[in-house]
Design a protein around this motif. Structure first.
Motif, PDB file in Angstrom:
ATOM      1  N   ARG A 189      -2.914  46.210  29.413  1.00 18.39           N
ATOM      2  CA  ARG A 189      -2.276  45.125  28.653  1.00 18.39           C
ATOM      3  C   ARG A 189      -3.318  44.072  28.314  1.00 18.39           C
ATOM      4  O   ARG A 189      -4.132  43.709  29.143  1.00 18.39           O
TER       5      ARG A 189
ATOM      6  N   SER B  66      -2.748  40.867  27.003  1.00 12.78           N
ATOM      7  CA  SER B  66      -2.371  39.456  27.048  1.00 12.78           C
ATOM      8  C   SER B  66      -2.031  39.047  28.471  1.00 12.78           C
ATOM      9  O   SER B  66      -1.205  39.677  29.117  1.00 12.78           O
ATOM     10  N   HIS B  67      -2.685  37.986  28.959  1.00  9.01           N
ATOM     11  CA  HIS B  67      -2.439  37.576  30.331  1.00  9.01           C
ATOM     12  C   HIS B  67      -2.097  36.107  30.479  1.00  9.01           C
ATOM     13  O   HIS B  67      -1.765  35.659  31.553  1.00  9.01           O
TER      14      HIS B  67
ATOM     15  N   TYR C   7      -3.171  33.294  40.884  1.00  5.38           N
ATOM     16  CA  TYR C   7      -3.601  33.607  39.519  1.00  5.38           C
ATOM     17  C   TYR C   7      -4.978  33.031  39.244  1.00  5.38           C
ATOM     18  O   TYR C   7      -5.879  33.709  38.760  1.00  5.38           O
TER      19      TYR C   7
ATOM     20  N   GLU D 131      -1.640  38.371  35.818  1.00  4.05           N
ATOM     21  CA  GLU D 131      -0.883  37.636  34.802  1.00  4.05           C
ATOM     22  C   GLU D 131      -0.472  36.278  35.357  1.00  4.05           C
ATOM     23  O   GLU D 131      -0.140  36.155  36.534  1.00  4.05           O
ATOM     24  N   CYS D 132      -0.484  35.281  34.477  1.00  4.25           N
ATOM     25  CA  CYS D 132      -0.031  33.958  34.902  1.00  4.25           C
ATOM     26  C   CYS D 132       1.449  34.061  35.314  1.00  4.25           C
ATOM     27  O   CYS D 132       2.264  34.597  34.569  1.00  4.25           O
TER      28      CYS D 132
ATOM     29  N   ARG E 289       4.055  32.942  32.764  1.00  4.61           N
ATOM     30  CA  ARG E 289       3.973  33.518  31.423  1.00  4.61           C
ATOM     31  C   ARG E 289       5.353  33.875  30.856  1.00  4.61           C
ATOM     32  O   ARG E 289       5.654  33.594  29.720  1.00  4.61           O
ATOM     33  N   GLN E 290       6.177  34.513  31.673  1.00  3.77           N
ATOM     34  CA  GLN E 290       7.453  35.016  31.157  1.00  3.77           C
ATOM     35  C   GLN E 290       8.484  33.918  30.957  1.00  3.77           C
ATOM     36  O   GLN E 290       9.543  34.156  30.396  1.00  3.77           O
TER      37      GLN E 290
END
Lengths: 64, 314
Positions: A59, A61-62, B99, B233-234, B237-238
């Motif tokens: 993936r 995008s982080h 993170y 992932e941060c 983010r979601q």
């Protein structure tokens, strides 16, 4: 073929030969959002995959 | 059973194996030509935006993620052939546990590799508390709050480092997402604001050298140059509207390649039409003196509890 999804989950997909784009659609992954390697080499999404191939989806995008 | 070699696409510019299908143009590119094209487009973007880096000290906003790492590498290349261009990397540690640790290590490693001076400061040092602590109970607003304070922190660090411009790693996808988010929020000022850069006259200049490079090309460039390894992932983010804007735009981009570029170019045209007619240039915050669209900048309003007021904490 063995497919490593973003996040590391492994899936086995039985197929002789299929376009990578079709494989991504099957897995519900948008090709815009991942980089694909086939047997360790970067490939475009219109390359094909199948048989004993090892496919890895990364993936891109982080951030937030 | 390995896949036969006949299935390998070749580069549209040479006969080497393609690593990338540029969907908007239908061309295939090998690693070498993708790298060349990204580097050329960054130089052209700076030239088209009227930005000359000669004789300046540029603070490169370096999170340690792929975009800012690629940006630092590209500017390092430009600095080697540009008269009196000094680079300094500035990193903001927002305080996002699980993170940030890894990306901070990556930022330190890449600045050591390119021998670029590196300055890091945390939200806790600059503003009294980490992002994690500040957003307790209002996690869905983490990205908005983080964006405001990170921008402020970068300006503080860049000023302290004597920079005259900040370069950020916003890519084409980021820019298109911002355009859509501004419309979704009905934010007239941001809808009409020129997204390319601002020189701001009396304020510190900014530039976005990657603003025309799709995120996928940035990531591929990073992989090809040995700069990109997958990062965590941060965790926020979601929760962000940006995540939804990203998903919507990517779905449309897949079906109609070139959409992201058209969205951003349309925004630039709109901003040019509005410049000096509808929008006034930013004024100065009455409290800190930084650019502000109203009397008080957003960062000061956050720090003084006027924005994102928290309901938590005894």
């Amino acid at each position: 073929m063995r497919v490593q999804l973003p996040g590391g989950t492994l899936r086995t997909v039985e197929a002789e030969v299929m376009p990578v784009e079709e494989l991504l659609a099957l897995l519900g992954v948008n090709p815009v959002e991942v980089i694909v390697t086939r047997n360790g080499m970067l490939v475009p999404e219109d390359a094909t995959a199948g048989g004993d191939d090892e496919i890895r989806l990364v993936r891109i995008s982080h951030g937030g | 059973m390995p896949v036969p070699a006949r299935d390998r696409a070749t580069c549209s510019r040479c006969r080497k194996a393609a690593v990338y299908l540029q969907r908007a143009t239908g061309r295939h590119l090998c690693a070498g030509h993708l790298g060349e094209e990204v580097e050329a487009r960054v130089r052209n973007t700076l030239a088209d935006d009227g930005i000359s880096l000669a004789g300046s000290r540029v603070a490169v906003a370096l999170s340690g993620g792929k975009d800012s790492t690629v940006l630092l590498s590209l500017l390092h290349g430009i600095a080697r052939e540009t008269r009196d261009l000094d680079l300094v990397a500035v990193t903001v540690d927002e305080g996002i546990s699980g993170y940030r640790e890894e990306t901070l290590r990556a930022a330190a490693a890449v600045t050591a590799r390119f021998r670029i001076p590196h300055r890091t400061a945390s939200f806790a040092e600059l503003f009294g508390e980490s992002l994690d602590r500040r957003v307790e109970g209002q996690e869905s607003r983490a990205c908005s709050l983080c964006g405001i304070l990170r921008r402020k922190a970068l300006a503080v660090l860049a000023r302290e480092e004597g920079a005259d411009r900040i370069a950020t790693g916003h890519n084409l996808d980021d820019e298109a997402q911002s355009v859509l988010m501004n419309w979704l929020r009905g934010d007239r000022d941001r809808i009409l604001r020129d997204p390319r850069h601002h020189d701001g006259g009396e304020f510190m200049g900014r530039c976005k050298p990657l603003r025309r490079i799709p995120e996928k090309e940035v990531a591929l460039y990073g992989m090809i140059r040995g700069l990109f390894s997958p990062m965590p992932e941060c965790p926020y983010r979601q929760t962000a509207l940006r995540g939804e804007a990203r998903a919507m735009l990517n779905a449309v981009e897949q079906r109609y390649p070139g959409t992201l570029e058209r969205v951003v170019e349309g925004q630039c045209r709109l901003a040019r039409m509005a410049a000096g007619r509808i929008l006034s240039p930013p004024g100065r915050c009455e409290r800190c003196g930084d650019p502000a669209s109203g009397r008080i900048c957003q960062a000061c309003r956050v720090l003084e509890g006027e924005l994102f007021r928290t309901a938590r904490r005894p």
